[in-house]
Design a protein around this motif. Structure first.
Motif, PDB file in Angstrom:
ATOM      1  N   LYS A  98       0.844  -1.245  -0.060  1.00 15.03           N
ATOM      2  CA  LYS A  98      -0.068  -0.075  -0.027  1.00 15.03           C
ATOM      3  C   LYS A  98       0.941   1.180  -0.258  1.00 15.03           C
ATOM      4  CE  LYS A  98      -3.265  -0.240   3.000  1.00 15.03           C
ATOM      5  NZ  LYS A  98      -3.921  -0.048   4.296  1.00 15.03           N
ATOM      6  N   LYS A 101       2.739   2.011  -3.119  1.00 15.36           N
ATOM      7  CA  LYS A 101       1.939   2.510  -4.295  1.00 15.36           C
ATOM      8  C   LYS A 101       1.844   3.883  -3.879  1.00 15.36           C
ATOM      9  CE  LYS A 101      -1.210  -0.987  -5.185  1.00 15.36           C
ATOM     10  NZ  LYS A 101      -2.737  -1.554  -5.109  1.00 15.36           N
ATOM     11  N   SER A 105       2.960   6.705  -6.872  1.00 16.18           N
ATOM     12  CA  SER A 105       2.020   7.632  -7.372  1.00 16.18           C
ATOM     13  C   SER A 105       2.538   9.189  -7.324  1.00 16.18           C
ATOM     14  CB  SER A 105       0.525   7.065  -7.122  1.00 16.18           C
ATOM     15  OG  SER A 105       0.533   7.653  -5.867  1.00 16.18           O
ATOM     16  N   GLY A 118       0.657  -6.058  -7.561  1.00 15.03           N
ATOM     17  CA  GLY A 118      -0.206  -5.030  -7.547  1.00 15.03           C
ATOM     18  C   GLY A 118      -0.044  -4.080  -8.823  1.00 15.03           C
ATOM     19  N   ILE A 119       0.915  -4.338  -9.696  1.00 21.27           N
ATOM     20  CA  ILE A 119       1.232  -3.383 -10.606  1.00 21.27           C
ATOM     21  C   ILE A 119       1.253  -4.121 -11.865  1.00 21.27           C
ATOM     22  CG2 ILE A 119       2.669  -1.641 -11.867  1.00 21.27           C
ATOM     23  CD1 ILE A 119       4.137  -1.368  -9.055  1.00 21.27           C
ATOM     24  N   GLU A 123       2.292  -1.415 -17.006  1.00 25.80           N
ATOM     25  CA  GLU A 123       2.498  -0.141 -16.513  1.00 25.80           C
ATOM     26  C   GLU A 123       4.320   0.000 -16.277  1.00 25.80           C
ATOM     27  OE1 GLU A 123      -0.105   1.782 -14.107  1.00 25.80           O
ATOM     28  OE2 GLU A 123      -1.086   1.882 -15.951  1.00 25.80           O
ATOM     29  N   LYS A 126       6.724   2.601 -17.408  1.00 26.70           N
ATOM     30  CA  LYS A 126       6.549   3.884 -16.824  1.00 26.70           C
ATOM     31  C   LYS A 126       7.294   4.286 -15.718  1.00 26.70           C
ATOM     32  CE  LYS A 126       1.280   4.294 -17.774  1.00 26.70           C
ATOM     33  NZ  LYS A 126       0.222   4.636 -17.034  1.00 26.70           N
ATOM     34  N   TYR A 127       7.613   3.438 -14.956  1.00 26.95           N
ATOM     35  CA  TYR A 127       8.250   3.510 -13.759  1.00 26.95           C
ATOM     36  C   TYR A 127       9.660   3.231 -13.361  1.00 26.95           C
ATOM     37  CZ  TYR A 127       3.232   4.378 -12.695  1.00 26.95           C
ATOM     38  OH  TYR A 127       1.873   4.807 -12.759  1.00 26.95           O
ATOM     39  N   ASN A 397     -10.643  -7.646 -10.213  1.00 27.22           N
ATOM     40  CA  ASN A 397     -11.067  -6.367  -9.393  1.00 27.22           C
ATOM     41  C   ASN A 397     -12.206  -5.632  -9.695  1.00 27.22           C
ATOM     42  OD1 ASN A 397      -8.520  -6.659  -8.229  1.00 27.22           O
ATOM     43  ND2 ASN A 397      -7.571  -5.248  -9.330  1.00 27.22           N
ATOM     44  N   LYS A 398     -12.621  -5.796 -11.027  1.00 26.87           N
ATOM     45  CA  LYS A 398     -13.790  -5.123 -11.298  1.00 26.87           C
ATOM     46  C   LYS A 398     -15.207  -5.710 -10.833  1.00 26.87           C
ATOM     47  CE  LYS A 398     -16.631  -2.338 -13.818  1.00 26.87           C
ATOM     48  NZ  LYS A 398     -16.689  -1.117 -13.652  1.00 26.87           N
TER      49      LYS A 398
ATOM     50  N   TRP B  45     -10.101   5.901 -10.821  1.00 30.60           N
ATOM     51  CA  TRP B  45      -8.929   5.980 -10.640  1.00 30.60           C
ATOM     52  C   TRP B  45      -8.350   4.614 -10.011  1.00 30.60           C
ATOM     53  CZ3 TRP B  45      -5.701   7.873  -5.740  1.00 30.60           C
ATOM     54  CH2 TRP B  45      -4.454   7.819  -6.062  1.00 30.60           C
ATOM     55  N   GLY B  47      -5.652   4.143  -8.210  1.00 34.21           N
ATOM     56  CA  GLY B  47      -4.794   4.225  -7.037  1.00 34.21           C
ATOM     57  C   GLY B  47      -3.496   4.377  -7.587  1.00 34.21           C
ATOM     58  N   LEU B  48      -2.971   4.395  -8.700  1.00 38.38           N
ATOM     59  CA  LEU B  48      -1.578   4.453  -9.097  1.00 38.38           C
ATOM     60  C   LEU B  48      -1.322   5.306 -10.391  1.00 38.38           C
ATOM     61  CD1 LEU B  48       1.149   2.877  -8.393  1.00 38.38           C
ATOM     62  CD2 LEU B  48       0.642   1.287  -9.947  1.00 38.38           C
ATOM     63  N   SER B  49      -2.253   5.162 -11.299  1.00 34.95           N
ATOM     64  CA  SER B  49      -1.932   5.818 -12.650  1.00 34.95           C
ATOM     65  C   SER B  49      -2.070   7.278 -12.391  1.00 34.95           C
ATOM     66  CB  SER B  49      -2.920   5.397 -13.592  1.00 34.95           C
ATOM     67  OG  SER B  49      -3.893   5.750 -13.510  1.00 34.95           O
ATOM     68  N   PHE B 259      -8.311  -1.017  -1.365  1.00 29.52           N
ATOM     69  CA  PHE B 259      -6.656  -1.472  -1.284  1.00 29.52           C
ATOM     70  C   PHE B 259      -6.536  -2.783  -1.842  1.00 29.52           C
ATOM     71  CE2 PHE B 259      -7.211   1.816   1.788  1.00 29.52           C
ATOM     72  CZ  PHE B 259      -6.373   2.812   1.263  1.00 29.52           C
ATOM     73  N   GLN B 260      -7.521  -3.511  -1.982  1.00 27.66           N
ATOM     74  CA  GLN B 260      -7.526  -4.941  -2.362  1.00 27.66           C
ATOM     75  C   GLN B 260      -7.787  -5.007  -3.899  1.00 27.66           C
ATOM     76  OE1 GLN B 260      -9.439  -8.076  -0.296  1.00 27.66           O
ATOM     77  NE2 GLN B 260      -8.892  -9.566  -1.818  1.00 27.66           N
ATOM     78  N   PHE B 261      -8.790  -4.193  -4.453  1.00 30.94           N
ATOM     79  CA  PHE B 261      -9.342  -4.381  -5.415  1.00 30.94           C
ATOM     80  C   PHE B 261      -9.043  -3.068  -6.527  1.00 30.94           C
ATOM     81  CE2 PHE B 261     -12.879  -7.077  -3.484  1.00 30.94           C
ATOM     82  CZ  PHE B 261     -12.151  -8.318  -3.886  1.00 30.94           C
ATOM     83  N   ASN B 262      -8.320  -2.189  -5.845  1.00 24.74           N
ATOM     84  CA  ASN B 262      -7.746  -1.052  -6.501  1.00 24.74           C
ATOM     85  C   ASN B 262      -8.716   0.002  -7.356  1.00 24.74           C
ATOM     86  OD1 ASN B 262      -5.123  -1.489  -5.765  1.00 24.74           O
ATOM     87  ND2 ASN B 262      -4.547  -2.697  -7.812  1.00 24.74           N
ATOM     88  N   ASN B 263     -10.079  -0.577  -6.704  1.00 25.71           N
ATOM     89  CA  ASN B 263     -10.929   0.741  -7.340  1.00 25.71           C
ATOM     90  C   ASN B 263     -11.331   1.771  -6.240  1.00 25.71           C
ATOM     91  OD1 ASN B 263     -11.655  -1.228  -9.378  1.00 25.71           O
ATOM     92  ND2 ASN B 263     -13.161  -2.408  -8.088  1.00 25.71           N
ATOM     93  N   TYR B 264     -10.436   2.755  -6.316  1.00 25.04           N
ATOM     94  CA  TYR B 264     -10.222   3.703  -5.588  1.00 25.04           C
ATOM     95  C   TYR B 264     -11.316   4.713  -5.767  1.00 25.04           C
ATOM     96  CZ  TYR B 264      -5.790   2.802  -3.698  1.00 25.04           C
ATOM     97  OH  TYR B 264      -4.752   2.088  -3.168  1.00 25.04           O
TER      98      TYR B 264
END
Lengths: 436, 294
Positions: A98, A101, A105, A118-119, A123, A126-127, A397-398, B45, B47-49, B259-264
């Motif tokens: 956490k 990240k 960012s 997590g990434i 991507e 980019k970093y 995740n969605k 967002w 959480g990162l981009s 924080f788990q699914f990154n759907n901020y």
């Protein structure tokens, strides 16, 4: 009057310390993040003319807070002996994924960081800087795991496998002389343990994360296919009774129904379970090799703890997944040349894999832990985990699917088919809305 | 130099100087993040981009349409029910401890003590109480000859009530102290006059005590409602949302989403919805409780 002056003095001192505390942490942050950036100019110049000169400040953001001031002091000394112009620093933080990240960012982060799943791989450029030009002394595991467009952006810091961690004394007490090599033999052994009053397998069901093995590793053992998680992206029904997930989760359900797990799986305690395995009240774990050292720390004699592959089917061919731990990644705006030297040094010379009980990243280096030697003695087929596909992760995740929680539901439900139907339904909807 | 200024100017400088510090802290650490939260709730967002894509009200639609998200509020209901019981108990103990009773200071301290303990420590403590095989509660029940293998934290039907009862143990003393303070501010001569008129204990409670602590009941209900909506630490430590998500609360769901699914973006929208719900519930409650005054 005097008391008022004193009061004023006290208040102003408190305020000043408060303010300076804020300012202090801020300025710290600035120096640690700005300095590597300042170094960039000279480094890029160096690289343009050939091999980058290895010097300057180098900061490694690590998750091992326990190693600060102990092993890291030693690492720093040994590394700086080889590269006297480098000033190596370790910054250890907790809740790594956490916080890292947030740091990334924000735009500025230390030269070397650890990256996990997590990434998304796309991507990475980019970093981070590509690491293909580090010359390791041999082939390495997981060279393609953190790759994007043919370039490698991460080097695995160590690897682990999953199998049965068992207490030899408990096996002896239950009269098990041979390590089970098939699923039927495993069930027999579990029955013997249960009859001897020992809890056969500590699932740590309540804590959820220990069920990860049933989501990732048992399906790998059953199918010999490390990409089953990615292949979910190609179907609308990734979770069915007759595919690897249904089979794996049904096996856990069967273990529960036969009473081979803890008495009440909803009231398990991770810390206590380690003691129980150490004392032989619980016989087995189905977890990664990292747990071995923790059991020994909890009072077991090292020679009493064994490690063997988990027989997921009746074929008699043992299989074991090989999973990467964190990956080293190098900040592309940081001190790249020195960072690459450090990554090479960590993999080849530091002895970190030995300390952490990992399977080394160099393919031909032998693991030092006795239990890992025992494990390799069974000659299991090692199945290297593939790079995670961003599609499957995105859909998951969605859909907000927590697979470990799904295992819990599957095992507890009256009708497990309904749990799978619900998951597939969520999956299909998310897949459609993302346009895959 | 400072002393040469007039008293009025000096006073203004001091006042402004002192007010500026808390104001700046408040604005940077409370209001700015809150505004940022609202802005994020309209984006997708991750959480990162660096680019935060604007999606309008899509996140809000998702919060209300997805039963997996909004249905979690049913779990919070248990905390509300137990919270009401907690308030009744608190008034009861406050009235008793306000009367002439031997050792009442000791009992006050005893009941208030749990509130001082750290929430996570309390959760760990009760982990040992509610453990099925070795927990002290089941051992105690067993020694009384009652069934001793109840899975207190493993039954989907009452796990939330088990968890809420820990909240009762912890916060009851706090509510009681607030009630006690209110009770002590009621002039004793009103009770005296009532006694002379022949009022019973219950009548005195109903017609003197209750109306006098109305505002305080309101305050405590406010704390109960917001507390019930925002439960987090106890279920997070004790069950982690289990078994199979039966004890997951809305705040845990928000944290998981972010924080788990990154759907901020979605998680921010959920936070804003929670905020709006708290404000709405409070307005309704105030409306009903204030009607009595007019």
């Amino acid at each position: 009057m005097v008391s008022r002056v004193i009061l004023l003095a006290v208040v102003s001192v408190v305020l000043i310390t408060l303010l300076s505390a804020c300012g202090g942490s801020n300025s710290n942050l600035n120096t640690s993040s700005n300095q590597p950036a300042g170094e960039t100019g000279s480094n890029e110049g160096g690289q343009a003319t050939g091999e980058g000169s290895i010097k300057g400040e180098l900061v490694f953001l690590t998750n091992r807070t326990d190693m600060v001031g102990k092993q890291y002091t030693d690492y720093e000394k040994r590394f700086e002996e080889q590269y006297p112009e480098v000033d190596l620093k370790f910054e250890a933080i907790q809740d790594y994924e956490k916080n890292m990240k947030i740091r990334i960012s924000s735009g500025s982060f230390p030269d070397i960081v650890l990256i996990g799943p997590g990434i998304a791989n796309s991507e990475l450029p980019k970093y981070f800087a590509p690491l293909d030009d580090i010359e390791f002394s041999g082939d390495i595991w997981f060279a393609e795991s953190k790759a994007s467009e043919g370039k490698m952006y991460g080097v695995s810091s160590g690897n682990s496998t999953v199998g049965i961690v068992y207490n030899k004394k408990a096996f002896e007490k239950a009269g098990i002389n041979e390590i089970p090599k098939t699923r039927d033999e495993f069930m027999e052994a579990a029955q013997k343990l249960k009859d001897a009053g020992i809890v056969p397998l500590a699932s740590n069901f309540k804590d959820k994360w220990p069920l990860g093995a049933w989501v990732y590793d048992v399906p790998t053992m059953m199918s010999a296919d490390p990409n089953h998680q990615n292949e979910r992206a190609e179907t609308d029904t990734p979770y069915t009774m007759d595919n690897v997930y249904g089979q794996s989760w049904s096996l856990l359900r069967e273990l529960k129904e036969k009473g081979y797990l803890e008495k009440d799986i909803n009231s398990t305690n991770w810390e206590q379970s380690k003691k129980a395995v150490a004392q032989g009240d619980f016989a087995m774990y189905l977890l990664g090799n990292w747990v071995i050292n923790q059991i020994i720390e909890n009072g077991a004699a090292a020679e009493d703890i064994g490690f063997s592959p988990f027989p997921a089917d009746n074929s008699g061919e043992l299989k074991a997944p090989l999973n990467p731990d964190w990956f080293y990644a190098v900040n592309k705006d940081g001190n790249v040349a020195a960072a690459k030297a450090f990554v090479k040094w960590m993999i080849e010379e530091s002895g970190y894999d030995e300390f952490a009980g990992f399977i080394p990243t160099l393919k031909d280096k032998e693991a030092s832990l006795a239990q890992l030697k025992e494990f390799q003695g069974y000659n299991p087929q090692m199945i290297e985990a593939g790079p995670p596909s961003s599609e499957a992760t995105e859909i998951q995740n969605k859909a907000q699917i927590d697979q470990e929680a799904a295992v819990q539901e599957f095992v507890l439900a009256k009708d497990p088919q309904k749990v799978l139907d619900k998951l597939n339904d969520q999956w299909t909807k998310a897949k459609k809305s993302l346009g895959y | 130099m400072f002393s040469r200024l007039s008293f009025g100017v000096q006073r203004k400088i001091v006042i402004i100087g002192f007010i500026m510090i808390p104001l700046v802290l408040l604005l940077t650490f409370a209001y700015y993040p809150a505004l940022e939260l609202i802005r994020l709730s309209f984006t997708s967002w991750d959480g990162l981009s660096p680019d935060k894509q604007w999606v309008g009200f899509e996140n809000y639609r998702e919060v209300f349409r997805n039963p997996e998200i909004f249905g979690v509020f049913w779990h919070n209901l248990a905390y509300f029910v137990i919270g009401i019981i907690q308030n009744i108990l608190a008034i009861y103990f406050a009235v008793i401890l306000n009367s002439r009773l031997k050792g009442k200071h000791f009992f006050r301290l005893l009941l208030f003590l749990p509130y001082i303990l750290n929430g996570v420590a309390v959760a760990y403590l009760f982990g040992y109480v509610f453990d099925t095989t070795q927990g002290s509660l089941n051992l105690f029940l067993g020694s009384l000859g009652l069934p001793s293998d109840t899975s207190w934290l493993g039954s989907e039907s009452f796990v939330n009530y088990t968890l809420a009862s820990i909240g009762l143990w912890r916060y009851m003393g706090f509510n009681m102290v607030i009630y006690l303070a209110a009770l002590q501010s009621i002039p004793a001569d009103i009770y005296e006059a009532a006694s002379i008129d022949g009022a019973s204990g219950w009548q005195k409670f109903r017609f003197i005590t209750l109306p006098n602590i109305y505002r305080i009941i309101e305050l405590n209900l406010f704390l109960t409602v917001t507390g019930a909506l925002e439960v987090f630490d106890i279920p997070f430590v004790l069950t982690n949302g289990g078994p199979a998500g039966a004890s997951e609360t809305f705040v845990m769901k928000i944290i998981e989403t972010a924080f788990q699914f990154n759907n901020y973006g979605l998680a921010s929208a959920m936070s804003v919805v929670l905020l709006v719900i708290v404000v709405a519930v409070l307005s309704v409650q105030r409306y009903f409780l204030n009607r009595g005054d007019h």
